[in-house]
Write a protein that holds these residues in place. Structure first.
Motif, PDB file in Angstrom:
ATOM      1  N   ALA A  81      45.910  40.540  57.059  1.00  0.00           N
ATOM      2  CA  ALA A  81      46.170  40.066  55.701  1.00  0.00           C
ATOM      3  C   ALA A  81      45.161  38.976  55.357  1.00  0.00           C
ATOM      4  N   ARG A  82      44.455  39.159  54.231  1.00  0.00           N
ATOM      5  CA  ARG A  82      43.557  38.077  53.794  1.00  0.00           C
ATOM      6  C   ARG A  82      44.359  36.823  53.466  1.00  0.00           C
ATOM      7  N   ARG A  83      45.432  37.011  52.742  1.00  0.00           N
ATOM      8  CA  ARG A  83      46.369  35.929  52.449  1.00  0.00           C
ATOM      9  C   ARG A  83      47.788  36.470  52.586  1.00  0.00           C
ATOM     10  N   ALA A  84      48.674  35.641  53.087  1.00  0.00           N
ATOM     11  CA  ALA A  84      50.058  36.070  53.257  1.00  0.00           C
ATOM     12  C   ALA A  84      51.002  34.905  53.012  1.00  0.00           C
ATOM     13  N   GLU A  85      52.129  35.226  52.402  1.00  0.00           N
ATOM     14  CA  GLU A  85      53.244  34.292  52.292  1.00  0.00           C
ATOM     15  C   GLU A  85      54.437  34.912  53.000  1.00  0.00           C
ATOM     16  N   ILE A  86      55.084  34.112  53.827  1.00  0.00           N
ATOM     17  CA  ILE A  86      56.161  34.597  54.687  1.00  0.00           C
ATOM     18  C   ILE A  86      57.385  33.720  54.485  1.00  0.00           C
ATOM     19  N   THR A  87      58.548  34.339  54.365  1.00  0.00           N
ATOM     20  CA  THR A  87      59.807  33.597  54.394  1.00  0.00           C
ATOM     21  C   THR A  87      60.600  34.050  55.607  1.00  0.00           C
ATOM     22  N   GLY A  88      61.364  33.106  56.151  1.00  0.00           N
ATOM     23  CA  GLY A  88      62.242  33.435  57.273  1.00  0.00           C
ATOM     24  C   GLY A  88      61.515  33.884  58.513  1.00  0.00           C
ATOM     25  N   LEU A  89      60.556  33.076  58.983  1.00  0.00           N
ATOM     26  CA  LEU A  89      59.791  33.400  60.189  1.00  0.00           C
ATOM     27  C   LEU A  89      60.627  33.164  61.438  1.00  0.00           C
ATOM     28  N   CYS A  90      60.596  34.122  62.352  1.00  0.00           N
ATOM     29  CA  CYS A  90      61.200  33.961  63.672  1.00  0.00           C
ATOM     30  C   CYS A  90      60.302  34.627  64.700  1.00  0.00           C
TER      31      CYS A  90
END
Length: 207
Positions: A81-90
């Motif tokens: 991914a060139r850019r990524a936004e992530i929620t709820g990382l585990c």
């Protein structure tokens, strides 16, 4: 004798576990500060990465082979991914400890604010998603012709990278309820709000 045996067990525990915990904590701190290096030999141990959502700008998926420090070859597919936004990382890995049994090292973050990453690469052996939406998707593009998403510089220079091999790309993608089984994760920057690193006895993986 019982007292000495107990002391010996804890010494073994420390010898095996402390380096792993220190390395993982350093990994998490490095990610939070955006200072994670992207080139390394893998351990070969699989670990879990679970994400509530993964929002990507510039997606690539291609195959390659990772190499362990002992020279073992591990086939993987890389999600870039060139850019990524992530929620709820585990992220979780189970560390077997002699005498004491398994301990789980778990890293979490991105609960209140999204994790942000640039040039993110997940070297995986499996991926599932509850829902996946792609924009301007190309399936079957040659790996050497991928332009919408990134190709790791180390992978591109690897003898295992086939520029004529099968790949996929998309301008953007949004995935929810994401589950990766991975052997490596790297990123140019990886900023984790609310980073939390915990060690717990037993098996307590992300999924």
């Amino acid at each position: 004798m019982l007292h000495r045996a107990g002391r010996t067990s804890w010494k073994r525990f420390a010898a095996v576990l402390v380096p792993s915990v220190m390395a993982a904590a350093a990994l998490g701190i490095g990610m939070a500060q955006g200072a994670l290096a992207a080139s390394f030999f893998i351990s070969g141990q699989k670990f879990q990465v679970a994400l509530d959502t993964l929002d990507v700008r510039g997606l690539s998926i291609y195959g390659t082979v990772d190499v362990t420090r002992k020279g073992a070859l591990v086939p993987v597919f890389v999600t870039g991914a060139r850019r990524a936004e992530i929620t709820g990382l585990c992220q979780s890995v189970v560390v077997p400890i002699p005498v004491l049994g398994p301990y789980t090292l778990k890293i979490t973050g991105g609960e209140r604010r999204p994790v942000e990453a640039k040039n993110l690469f997940l070297d995986a052996t499996s991926l599932s998603s509850g829902q996946a939406n792609f924009d301007d998707l190309d399936i079957g593009v040659a790996a050497g012709a991928v332009s919408k998403g990134p190709i790791s510089r180390e992978d591109r220079n690897s003898r295992f990278f086939d520029p004529n091999g099968f790949a996929q790309q998309a301008d953007s993608a949004f995935l929810s309820d994401v589950r990766f089984t991975t052997v490596a994760v790297s990123a140019a920057t990886f900023n984790v709000p609310g980073l939390d690193v915990r060690l717990k006895q037993g098996s307590h993986e992300c999924f």
